[in-house]
Write a protein that holds these residues in place. Structure first.
Motif, PDB file in Angstrom:
ATOM      1  N   PHE A 139      43.688  33.231  42.716  1.00  0.00           N
ATOM      2  CA  PHE A 139      42.194  33.517  42.281  1.00  0.00           C
ATOM      3  C   PHE A 139      41.694  34.660  42.877  1.00  0.00           C
ATOM      4  N   ASP A 140      42.346  35.361  43.987  1.00  0.00           N
ATOM      5  CA  ASP A 140      42.073  36.316  44.621  1.00  0.00           C
ATOM      6  C   ASP A 140      42.715  37.582  43.802  1.00  0.00           C
ATOM      7  N   PHE A 141      43.767  37.391  43.277  1.00  0.00           N
ATOM      8  CA  PHE A 141      44.491  38.290  42.564  1.00  0.00           C
ATOM      9  C   PHE A 141      43.750  38.814  41.164  1.00  0.00           C
ATOM     10  N   ILE A 142      43.382  37.826  40.480  1.00  0.00           N
ATOM     11  CA  ILE A 142      42.870  37.915  39.058  1.00  0.00           C
ATOM     12  C   ILE A 142      41.367  38.169  39.163  1.00  0.00           C
ATOM     13  N   SER A 143      40.786  37.883  40.428  1.00  0.00           N
ATOM     14  CA  SER A 143      39.450  38.297  40.355  1.00  0.00           C
ATOM     15  C   SER A 143      39.186  39.698  41.498  1.00  0.00           C
ATOM     16  N   ALA A 144      40.410  40.211  41.686  1.00  0.00           N
ATOM     17  CA  ALA A 144      40.322  41.192  42.891  1.00  0.00           C
ATOM     18  C   ALA A 144      39.501  41.071  44.062  1.00  0.00           C
ATOM     19  N   GLY A 145      39.646  39.896  44.412  1.00  0.00           N
ATOM     20  CA  GLY A 145      38.810  39.530  45.769  1.00  0.00           C
ATOM     21  C   GLY A 145      37.252  39.313  45.596  1.00  0.00           C
ATOM     22  N   GLU A 146      37.004  39.237  44.353  1.00  0.00           N
ATOM     23  CA  GLU A 146      35.341  39.517  44.152  1.00  0.00           C
ATOM     24  C   GLU A 146      34.901  37.901  43.986  1.00  0.00           C
ATOM     25  N   LEU A 147      35.841  36.966  43.974  1.00  0.00           N
ATOM     26  CA  LEU A 147      35.294  35.340  43.708  1.00  0.00           C
ATOM     27  C   LEU A 147      35.424  34.858  45.306  1.00  0.00           C
ATOM     28  N   LYS A 148      34.270  34.443  45.642  1.00  0.00           N
ATOM     29  CA  LYS A 148      34.207  33.885  46.996  1.00  0.00           C
ATOM     30  C   LYS A 148      33.926  32.451  47.052  1.00  0.00           C
ATOM     31  N   TRP A 149      34.360  31.782  48.099  1.00  0.00           N
ATOM     32  CA  TRP A 149      34.237  30.437  48.250  1.00  0.00           C
ATOM     33  C   TRP A 149      33.403  29.918  49.536  1.00  0.00           C
ATOM     34  N   ALA A 150      32.696  28.783  49.226  1.00  0.00           N
ATOM     35  CA  ALA A 150      31.942  28.158  50.272  1.00  0.00           C
ATOM     36  C   ALA A 150      32.470  26.793  50.659  1.00  0.00           C
ATOM     37  N   GLU A 151      32.591  26.418  51.919  1.00  0.00           N
ATOM     38  CA  GLU A 151      33.260  25.239  52.304  1.00  0.00           C
ATOM     39  C   GLU A 151      32.491  24.247  52.162  1.00  0.00           C
ATOM     40  N   MET A 152      32.530  22.928  51.680  1.00  0.00           N
ATOM     41  CA  MET A 152      31.712  21.597  51.496  1.00  0.00           C
ATOM     42  C   MET A 152      31.629  21.231  52.869  1.00  0.00           C
ATOM     43  N   SER A 179      29.722  30.191  37.057  1.00  0.00           N
ATOM     44  CA  SER A 179      30.156  31.078  35.972  1.00  0.00           C
ATOM     45  C   SER A 179      30.834  32.546  36.834  1.00  0.00           C
ATOM     46  N   ARG A 180      30.713  32.278  38.072  1.00  0.00           N
ATOM     47  CA  ARG A 180      31.260  33.725  38.922  1.00  0.00           C
ATOM     48  C   ARG A 180      32.665  33.623  38.470  1.00  0.00           C
ATOM     49  N   ILE A 181      33.329  32.605  38.345  1.00  0.00           N
ATOM     50  CA  ILE A 181      34.809  32.304  38.093  1.00  0.00           C
ATOM     51  C   ILE A 181      35.226  33.370  36.733  1.00  0.00           C
ATOM     52  N   ALA A 182      34.578  33.106  35.579  1.00  0.00           N
ATOM     53  CA  ALA A 182      34.794  34.009  34.322  1.00  0.00           C
ATOM     54  C   ALA A 182      34.190  35.546  34.835  1.00  0.00           C
ATOM     55  N   GLU A 183      32.960  35.593  35.355  1.00  0.00           N
ATOM     56  CA  GLU A 183      32.584  36.793  35.348  1.00  0.00           C
ATOM     57  C   GLU A 183      33.475  37.596  36.485  1.00  0.00           C
ATOM     58  N   THR A 184      33.943  37.236  37.251  1.00  0.00           N
ATOM     59  CA  THR A 184      34.733  38.103  38.343  1.00  0.00           C
ATOM     60  C   THR A 184      36.098  38.351  37.720  1.00  0.00           C
ATOM     61  N   ILE A 185      36.793  37.404  36.701  1.00  0.00           N
ATOM     62  CA  ILE A 185      37.803  37.591  36.106  1.00  0.00           C
ATOM     63  C   ILE A 185      37.984  38.582  35.142  1.00  0.00           C
ATOM     64  N   ILE A 186      36.862  38.706  34.358  1.00  0.00           N
ATOM     65  CA  ILE A 186      36.827  39.359  33.061  1.00  0.00           C
ATOM     66  C   ILE A 186      37.014  41.074  33.376  1.00  0.00           C
ATOM     67  N   PRO A 187      36.714  41.644  34.522  1.00  0.00           N
ATOM     68  CA  PRO A 187      37.012  43.011  34.740  1.00  0.00           C
ATOM     69  C   PRO A 187      38.527  43.308  34.587  1.00  0.00           C
ATOM     70  N   GLN A 188      39.007  42.233  35.244  1.00  0.00           N
ATOM     71  CA  GLN A 188      40.541  42.369  35.430  1.00  0.00           C
ATOM     72  C   GLN A 188      41.340  42.421  33.946  1.00  0.00           C
ATOM     73  N   ILE A 189      40.541  41.821  33.046  1.00  0.00           N
ATOM     74  CA  ILE A 189      41.000  41.697  31.751  1.00  0.00           C
ATOM     75  C   ILE A 189      40.743  43.170  31.197  1.00  0.00           C
ATOM     76  N   GLN A 190      39.662  43.657  31.411  1.00  0.00           N
ATOM     77  CA  GLN A 190      39.226  44.922  30.942  1.00  0.00           C
ATOM     78  C   GLN A 190      40.107  46.086  31.345  1.00  0.00           C
ATOM     79  N   VAL A 191      40.834  46.150  32.408  1.00  0.00           N
ATOM     80  CA  VAL A 191      41.465  47.212  33.101  1.00  0.00           C
ATOM     81  C   VAL A 191      42.647  47.675  31.946  1.00  0.00           C
ATOM     82  N   SER A 192      43.143  47.042  31.243  1.00  0.00           N
ATOM     83  CA  SER A 192      44.211  47.510  30.452  1.00  0.00           C
ATOM     84  C   SER A 192      43.537  47.636  29.045  1.00  0.00           C
ATOM     85  N   GLY A 193      42.355  47.400  28.994  1.00  0.00           N
ATOM     86  CA  GLY A 193      41.762  47.683  27.504  1.00  0.00           C
ATOM     87  C   GLY A 193      41.403  46.487  26.592  1.00  0.00           C
TER      88      GLY A 193
END
Ligand SMILES: Cc1cc2nc3c(=O)[nH]c(=O)nc-3n(C[C@H](O)[C@H](O)[C@H](O)COP(=O)(O)OP(=O)(O)OC[C@H]3O[C@@H](n4cnc5c(N)ncnc54)[C@H](O)[C@@H]3O)c2cc1C
Length: 558
Positions: free
Chosen positions: A104-117, A257-271
């Motif tokens: 998760f850290d890799f595909i979101s470039a560390g943007e996806l954060k987690w809160a403990e229950m 929704s942060r899951i997709a939102e933070t991963i999409i920029p990593q899909i865009q980096v190669s066009g």
């Protein structure tokens, strides 16, 4: 008018509008490029993960999602000033650098954060008795031993067995990413063989540890996470879920929704990019090779690799041309396997913060008593029988950012199952939101029953519901394209785990599978499948490079 009917009437008169929470770009034929290295059908976490990893290998990838927002079951929606997730209530092992967290850290470039229950991530309720699953293996054992002092040894053995069993998943996953010949050679080693008990039922395996039926019922209290009650589920799947949460439950900061939102920029980096409203009608095949896809609007797109995240039943009975699917034997294989349970849900909005409303960061699993299988059976025979499983989650309490987005508001989600899709089929062809009075009455009844279960546990919430709506298996079918509204793709039965064709590379050149049908359901199960699929696409040498990149954590454009 009673309290409950006031609430439900209120929800009925609320206009059902589409959510304004949209992740991804709206598809139009003129907005997509002419050439891609890979096309991904579906933007579930498996598809997004494959796309992001391939992008990190320099590949231009397009993700095509039929829904109005990206993420598959990880999407969230917003209505009337509230926001709910649909398939992310908690994720395990995000508090340390586990394989899932690293990915998760890799595909979101560390943007996806987690809160403990809360330390008590799950509360199993059998009638009037409550049992907490507490984060940390020792805490988990200690807490249960307090309530089952006679069963200390069985509890210790159980935790050891769960951990030992989950270790086989590493090998099973590796084999799925390997070329078949190599996998066969590895399979010859006896240390890799899955022991027979792993595919025995959860109930039988636990019965081997203790005769205490109540303890067995408590330990199986998360069965809704994979959809099979203890006498139907395989212990392997039980162990994967139980072990996944031993270190506690976590929730994405900012909502699902942060899951997709933070991963999409990593899909865009190669066009590459992620498009919504992008309905794929067919996988194009030429000279025994998948070469592209035809969209529902008739437009065609081409790429050397086509990855389907749409589930194996959709892929082989809807998307691949029938003659190809039949010839390769996939159509029969996919449709012969049973589907996972379908569910109904309730989405509640309340005025007040989680603290004011005393909403915990603990999930509630509400059962009638210790007889899971008998209760499910009774409900399958008669949907008016008492609900065999009522699951309650408090997303706004788990998300530390919720109050910034929705000040002074809170949400609750309720899930029940297994539901019988046949009961809803007659409305399947009717437009979403306009299925008529009879359907609304059915939802009304479900709503009353779910609320009654909630109020029994939390009577102080009566009269506090500001907004409510109910989803049925038709909602899952409509938004995520699972034909019978199944929650977890294929059922996690013994039969399913014996299918060695459930792996990323298909026997049709250029066609790959990903998502929850490849390894197992669950966000991390589907995420891992995304990685295996990307490894299969780039081949053995590429897979080695990819693993190095993931380990180093360095991303292009990071
Ligand atoms: C009620 C519920 C609660 C859950 N809670 C949890 C939880 O707390 N923790 C956890 O770990 N897991 C949970 N899960 C399971 C988890 O959400 C899923 O296993 C996982 O997200 C599935 O991911 P996937 O990659 O298989 O894709 P999916 O999420 O299944 O997405 C597939 C996507 O493909 C798209 N698609 C299909 N056909 C087409 C087409 N022809 N053209 C374009 N797009 C198409 C669909 O619209 C969909 O968006 C839950 C599931 C449910 C239903």
């Amino acid at each position: 008018m009673t309290e409950k009917s006031v609430e439900v009437t209120a929800s009925k008169t609320n206009k059902t509008t589409l959510s304004t929470l949209r992740i991804g770009k709206r598809y139009r034929a003129e907005r997509v490029a002419a050439d891609y290295d890979a096309i991904v059908i579906g933007s579930g976490i498996g598809g997004l993960c494959s796309a992001a990893l391939l992008s990190q290998m320099g590949k231009k990838v397009i993700v095509l999602e039929q829904h109005y927002t990206a993420g598959g079951f990880t999407h969230a929606y917003e209505r009337n000033g509230y926001e709910w997730d649909v398939g992310v209530h908690y994720i395990g092992d995000m508090g340390r650098k586990s394989a899932g967290r690293g990915l998760f850290d890799f595909i979101s470039a560390g943007e996806l954060k987690w809160a403990e229950m809360d330390p008590a991530y799950d509360r199993i309720i059998l009638g009037d008795e409550k049992f907490d699953f507490v984060a940390g293996k020792q805490n988990f054992k200690d807490s249960l031993k307090q309530q089952f002092p006679q069963d200390g040894d069985a509890i210790d053995q159980y935790v050891d067995l769960v951990i030992a069993t989950t270790k086989y998943m590493g090998y099973i996953s590796q084999v799925k990413a390997m070329p078949s010949a190599m996998a066969k050679v590895m399979g010859l080693s006896s240390k890799n063989k899955l022991p027979d008990y792993a595919l025995d039922t959860s109930y039988n395996v636990l019965k081997g540890l203790t005769d205490n039926e109540k303890l067995i019922a408590v330990l199986c209290g998360q069965w809704g996470d994979h959809g099979c009650p203890p006498k139907e589920s395989v212990f392997l799947m039980h162990a994967l879920i139980a072990g996944h949460y031993f270190n506690g439950g976590f929730y994405p900061v900012g909502g699902a929704s942060r899951i997709a939102e933070t991963i999409i920029p990593q899909i865009q980096v190669s066009g590459g990019d992620v498009f919504t409203y992008a309905d794929v009608a067919e996988i194009l095949v030429k000279d025994n090779r998948a070469i592209g896809v035809k969209m529902a609007d008739g437009h065609s797109l081409y790429a050397p690799s086509i990855i389907s995240n749409a589930g194996v039943v959709n892929t082989f009975s809807k998307l691949l041309p029938t003659e190809v699917s039949k010839k390769l034997g996939y159509q029969k294989k996919a449709t012969d396997l049973s589907r996972s349970m379908s569910h109904a849900g309730m989405y509640l909005g309340l005025k007040g913060t989680a603290e004011e409303l005393q909403l915990p960061k603990t999930n509630l699993w509400i059962y009638l008593d210790e007889h899971h299988d008998a209760n499910v059976e009774a409900f399958r025979k008669d949907s008016n029988a008492p609900l065999p499983l009522v699951y309650v989650s408090f997303p706004s309490a788990k998300d530390p950012d919720f109050q910034c987005r929705y000040p002074g508001r809170s949400t609750i989600e309720i899930v029940i199952g297994p539901c019988d899709y046949e009961q809803y089929r007659q409305w399947a062809d009717k437009t979403w939101g306009k299925r008529g009075d009879e359907y609304e009455a059915l939802k009304h009844d479900l709503s009353d029953r779910m609320l009654a279960a909630l109020y029994k546990q939390m009577p102080h919430l009566e009269g506090k519901i500001d907004y409510s709506e109910v989803s049925t298996p038709l909602s899952t079918s409509h938004f995520c394209r699972y034909e019978h509204g199944q929650a977890y793709g294929l059922a996690h039965t013994k039969d399913r785990f014996k299918q060695d064709w459930l792996k990323p590379k298909t026997s049709l050149s250029g066609l790959y599978l990903t998502g929850q049908d490849v390894v197992s359901c669950g966000v991390v199960g589907a995420l891992m499948a995304g990685m295996l699929t990307a490894m299969s696409v780039v081949g053995l040498r590429g897979a080695g490079q990819l693993m190095k990149k993931i380990k180093s954590g360095e991303v292009i454009g990071g």
